[in-house]
Design an enzyme around this catalytic site. Structure first.
Site, mmCIF file in Angstrom:
data_model
loop_
_atom_site.group_PDB
_atom_site.id
_atom_site.type_symbol
_atom_site.label_atom_id
_atom_site.label_comp_id
_atom_site.label_asym_id
_atom_site.label_seq_id
_atom_site.Cartn_x
_atom_site.Cartn_y
_atom_site.Cartn_z
ATOM 1 C CE LYS A 283 -1.774 -4.195 3.215
ATOM 2 N NZ LYS A 283 -1.900 -5.222 2.171
ATOM 3 C CE1 TYR B 275 -4.279 -2.066 4.841
ATOM 4 C CE2 TYR B 275 -3.295 0.086 4.483
ATOM 5 C CZ TYR B 275 -3.877 -1.047 3.981
ATOM 6 O OH TYR B 275 -4.058 -1.196 2.626
ATOM 7 C CB SER C 142 -0.839 -0.006 1.285
ATOM 8 O OG SER C 142 -1.503 1.224 1.460
HETATM 9 N N1 LIG Z 1 -8.815 -0.240 -1.330
HETATM 10 C C1 LIG Z 1 -7.724 0.522 -1.199
HETATM 11 O O1 LIG Z 1 -7.780 1.758 -1.363
HETATM 12 C C2 LIG Z 1 -6.398 -0.118 -0.879
HETATM 13 C C3 LIG Z 1 -5.258 0.723 -0.836
HETATM 14 C C4 LIG Z 1 -4.019 0.161 -0.579
HETATM 15 C C5 LIG Z 1 -3.898 -1.210 -0.415
HETATM 16 N N2 LIG Z 1 -5.002 -2.015 -0.462
HETATM 17 C C6 LIG Z 1 -4.807 -3.455 -0.275
HETATM 18 O O2 LIG Z 1 -5.465 -4.184 -1.292
HETATM 19 C C7 LIG Z 1 -5.828 -5.481 -0.793
HETATM 20 C C8 LIG Z 1 -7.302 -5.728 -1.091
HETATM 21 O O3 LIG Z 1 -8.073 -4.769 -0.384
HETATM 22 P P1 LIG Z 1 -9.518 -4.264 -0.822
HETATM 23 O O4 LIG Z 1 -9.517 -2.806 -0.704
HETATM 24 O O5 LIG Z 1 -9.928 -4.898 -2.079
HETATM 25 O O6 LIG Z 1 -10.380 -4.801 0.423
HETATM 26 P P2 LIG Z 1 -11.670 -5.716 0.482
HETATM 27 O O7 LIG Z 1 -12.055 -5.745 1.898
HETATM 28 O O8 LIG Z 1 -12.690 -5.251 -0.524
HETATM 29 O O9 LIG Z 1 -11.128 -7.147 0.006
HETATM 30 C C9 LIG Z 1 -10.276 -7.946 0.785
HETATM 31 C C10 LIG Z 1 -10.571 -9.410 0.508
HETATM 32 O O10 LIG Z 1 -9.703 -10.209 1.325
HETATM 33 C C11 LIG Z 1 -10.468 -11.283 1.860
HETATM 34 N N3 LIG Z 1 -9.882 -11.774 3.097
HETATM 35 C C12 LIG Z 1 -9.862 -11.169 4.309
HETATM 36 N N4 LIG Z 1 -9.313 -11.976 5.216
HETATM 37 C C13 LIG Z 1 -8.961 -13.114 4.564
HETATM 38 C C14 LIG Z 1 -8.360 -14.320 4.966
HETATM 39 N N5 LIG Z 1 -7.995 -14.553 6.245
HETATM 40 N N6 LIG Z 1 -8.142 -15.281 4.033
HETATM 41 C C15 LIG Z 1 -8.516 -15.079 2.749
HETATM 42 N N7 LIG Z 1 -9.109 -13.972 2.315
HETATM 43 C C16 LIG Z 1 -9.325 -12.994 3.217
HETATM 44 C C17 LIG Z 1 -11.848 -10.672 2.103
HETATM 45 O O11 LIG Z 1 -12.841 -11.677 2.220
HETATM 46 C C18 LIG Z 1 -12.009 -9.798 0.865
HETATM 47 O O12 LIG Z 1 -12.594 -10.513 -0.195
HETATM 48 C C19 LIG Z 1 -5.503 -5.462 0.702
HETATM 49 O O13 LIG Z 1 -4.260 -6.110 0.913
HETATM 50 C C20 LIG Z 1 -5.400 -3.989 1.016
HETATM 51 O O14 LIG Z 1 -4.570 -3.730 2.105
HETATM 52 C C21 LIG Z 1 -6.251 -1.493 -0.673
#
Ligand SMILES: NC(=O)c1ccc[n+]([C@@H]2O[C@H](COP(=O)([O-])OP(=O)(O)OC[C@H]3O[C@@H](n4cnc5c(N)ncnc54)[C@H](O)[C@@H]3O)[C@@H](O)[C@H]2O)c1
Length: 292
Positions: free
Chosen positions: A177, A173, A160
């Protein structure tokens, strides 16, 4: 300049990603929502075979049905990334159905908000186990298989902007990260030492539309500041964040270019990097660069 994995740096677009990845198999964790679902849809559109996995089995089945209806070859495997045996079972299914994974995307992750000293021990534990442990479990299951096969392969770890620029009210977080960045860099050195044909990439998403912020700040007992900050981040993602599909396109294009640093939104990362580096070199105190 030729990047590890053989691709020319700076030369590509989606057409190159399609050319490179079509017919190859991608395992994507956390694939049933947000960024992971965007990765799965884009990989399917590139002609990849897919092993999407997620702890949310119903949502995963719905996604797999959608992708299969669109003509993709899909083998969904529900798994909790914190469980090494479950992740190993995903690898076994990828071997059985498709002869192995060419790409692993370690995407599953959670966010937790609150003052670091108020966040419950279980929440700290979950963030460490999912964000860091889940990534390590993916590497432990898939890298040995990739090394054995000896064919070209890709590991894509999702960190991230917060993995380079720490923020208040989300210490688990930021910490996890940062850890993903560090472990990915270690992996890169190790695979280079072994001369493995495995390209390593780390993704630093900025703001992308998903439910992650709302889920994080909705925790019972969180401080009002954390609620407010979570709501602000959610609003920012909804109003000006990338869609998961556009995010995925940028990520696959950069991975196809052979990049280690996959930065889909440089405008959200770069302005903070130099001041942070200067602060460290000048041994200056961290100061919050914005108001909450
Ligand atoms: N959305 C953003 O702006 C953003 C920014 C930076 C980084 N990220 C990173 O992107 C990745 C995805 O995030 P997102 O925003 O799509 O979130 P989200 O909550 O929409 O999706 C996360 C997914 O991970 C799954 N998950 C959670 N715990 C789990 C486990 N123990 N085993 C298997 N699956 C599991 C959830 O069921 C979900 O489907 C994450 O690593 C997050 O830190 C997101």
């Amino acid at each position: 300049m030729t990047a590890p994995g053989g691709a020319e740096q700076g030369s590509t677009g989606t057409a190159d990603a399609r050319h490179l990845f079509r017919g190859r198999t991608a395992v994507i964790t956390g694939a049933s929502s947000g960024i992971g679902a965007g990765f799965a849809r884009h990989a399917a559109a590139l002609g990849m075979r897919l092993v999407p996995t997620d702890v949310a089995a119903d949502r995963l089945a719905a996604l797999a049905e959608e992708l299969a209806a669109g003509g993709a070859e899909v083998e969904p495997v529900p798994a909790d990334v914190t469980d090494p045996a479950a992740v190993e079972a995903v690898a076994v299914r990828a071997d059985e159905r498709f002869g192995g994974a060419d790409m692993l995307v370690n995407n599953a992750g959670i966010m937790a908000m609150g003052y670091s000293w108020e966040i419950p021990a279980e929440t700290w534990d979950a963030a460490l186990r999912i964000n860091v442990g889940g990534t390590a479990n993916g590497l432990r299951a898939f890298v040995p298989r990739m090394l054995d096969r000896g064919t070209r392969a890709w590991i894509v770890d999702v960190s991230s902007v917060g993995g380079l620029l720490p923020a208040p009210l989300m210490a688990p977080y930021s910490a996890t990260k940062f850890a993903v960045l560090a472990l990915t860099e270690s992996l890169k050195y190790e695979l280079d030492m072994r001369g493995a044909p495995i390209q390593v990439s780390v993704v630093t998403p900025g703001s992308v539309k998903s439910d992650i912020f709302r889920a994080a700040s909705g925790a019972a007992g969180a401080a009002p500041e954390a609620e407010r900050f979570g709501a602000l981040l959610h609003e920012r993602a909804e109003n000006s964040g990338l869609t998961a599909e556009e995010h995925a396109r940028r990520v696959f294009d950069q991975v196809a270019e052979g990049r280690y640093w996959v930065v889909p939104q440089p405008e959200q990362l770069d302005p903070g990097l130099q001041p942070r580096t200067d602060m460290i070199l000048e041994r200056a105190e961290p100061r919050l660069p914005f108001e909450i």
